[in-house]
Design a protein around this motif. Structure first.
Motif, mmCIF file in Angstrom:
data_model
loop_
_atom_site.group_PDB
_atom_site.id
_atom_site.type_symbol
_atom_site.label_atom_id
_atom_site.label_comp_id
_atom_site.label_asym_id
_atom_site.label_seq_id
_atom_site.Cartn_x
_atom_site.Cartn_y
_atom_site.Cartn_z
ATOM 1 N N ALA A 155 -71.395 6.090 27.511
ATOM 2 C CA ALA A 155 -70.773 5.551 26.306
ATOM 3 C C ALA A 155 -69.325 5.980 26.152
ATOM 4 N N ASP A 156 -68.888 6.930 26.965
ATOM 5 C CA ASP A 156 -67.534 7.474 26.815
ATOM 6 C C ASP A 156 -66.836 7.462 28.176
ATOM 7 N N PRO A 157 -66.351 6.307 28.604
ATOM 8 C CA PRO A 157 -65.770 6.222 29.944
ATOM 9 C C PRO A 157 -64.503 7.040 30.085
ATOM 10 N N GLY A 158 -64.313 7.616 31.250
ATOM 11 C CA GLY A 158 -63.071 8.283 31.580
ATOM 12 C C GLY A 158 -62.131 7.288 32.225
ATOM 13 N N THR A 209 -56.733 10.103 39.345
ATOM 14 C CA THR A 209 -57.530 11.217 38.823
ATOM 15 C C THR A 209 -58.133 10.840 37.487
ATOM 16 N N CYS A 210 -59.210 11.531 37.127
ATOM 17 C CA CYS A 210 -59.933 11.257 35.888
ATOM 18 C C CYS A 210 -60.747 12.487 35.525
ATOM 19 N N TYR A 267 -68.678 8.798 34.728
ATOM 20 C CA TYR A 267 -68.096 7.498 34.408
ATOM 21 C C TYR A 267 -66.586 7.656 34.391
ATOM 22 N N CYS A 268 -65.931 7.218 35.461
ATOM 23 C CA CYS A 268 -64.480 7.235 35.609
ATOM 24 C C CYS A 268 -64.055 5.934 36.267
ATOM 25 N N THR A 269 -63.096 5.258 35.703
ATOM 26 C CA THR A 269 -62.745 3.921 36.158
ATOM 27 C C THR A 269 -61.926 3.943 37.448
#
Length: 264
Positions: free
Chosen positions: A53-56, A192-193, A208-210
């Motif tokens: 629910a909280d994407p990086g 980076t994320c 969850y990192c785009t």
């Protein structure tokens, strides 16, 4: 579905197990905890919904802020195809990198720390030896998609003495935010994320990192400023979308693999 990070299979020979007599010598190079001892501990650590629910959101790393311990992996040399990412981990010999097992097909691959815009500011480092788990060699078991490689000295120096290294985090759980940094094939600098991680299974973690597309397999999962607790790989060789990445949870099998890698 297509695996965005798919690299080469095969070609990595099984390394014969040698004596572990030097285990006490290398104990200071990794950090152990109680975080991945059981599947229930992993499953209860961070609810899966939290990370989803909280994407990086990933962003490019400015050249002035590149971490020298992290680099791109190329086929054959700097002019070859870039296909993965790796990072230096502390070791007694100062000559060890960690990445995903599916990234390393042969010792003809090279590691280029701090790579950017076609430049190799810290040199091009050739591989001497690749170490993967027997279960990966036998059947590409996704729960063993981790590899260490010993790199050759360059100009009389070890890679760790030139760029530094990360501690290897064993059984660290999912309590701390993680930063992943990797080299997509389509870019000349890494992205980076930072985000929280959760358990995907009793042996796999996810974040969850785009934007972590092809080329980012093997990217280190770093806690704080200096401890690697995973690498992009594992489930679907790192994931079947570019925005959710996976890693083998670093536990006893990765510790044993590390001990094999430094035993020669």
């Amino acid at each position: 579905m297509r695996n965005f990070r798919r690299a080469r299979h095969g070609g990595t020979s099984r390394i014969r197990l040698r004596s572990w007599a030097i285990a006490a010598l290398v104990a200071c190079t990794f950090v152990t905890g109680g975080g991945v001892a059981t599947a229930s501990r992993l499953a209860d650590a961070v609810p899966a919904a939290d990370v989803l629910a909280d994407p990086g959101v990933s962003h490019a790393v400015p050249v002035s802020q590149l971490a020298p311990q992290i680099g791109a992996v190329f086929n054959g040399g700097l002019n070859g195809a870039h296909h993965c990412t790796a990072s230096v981990v502390n070791s007694p010999g100062g000559d060890l990198i960690v990445t995903a097992a599916h990234c390393l097909g042969s010792t003809s691959d090279v590691f280029v720390p701090g790579y950017h815009d076609g430049n190799a500011p810290y040199g091009v480092w050739r591989l001497r030896r690749i170490v993967v788990d027997a279960q990966w060699s036998a059947g590409s078991d996704q729960d063993h998609d981790v590899a260490f490689a010993v790199v050759e000295p360059l100009n009389g120096r070890t890679v760790q003495s030139v760029v530094g290294g990360y501690a290897l985090g064993i059984d660290q759980g999912t309590d701390s935010p993680v930063t992943i940094t990797g080299y997509p094939q389509a870019t000349q600098t890494p992205i980076t994320c930072t985000n929280r991680i959760s358990a995907y299974s009793g042996t796999q973690l996810r974040i969850y990192c785009t934007g972590f597309t092809g080329g980012t397999s093997g990217s280190p999962w770093v806690v704080g400023s200096g401890m690697v607790i995973g690498v992009i790989g594992g489930y679907q060789q790192g994931g079947y979308t570019a925005d959710i990445s996976y890693s083998v949870a670093f536990g006893a099998s990765v510790k044993s693999l590390y001990e094999r890698a430094v035993s020669v």
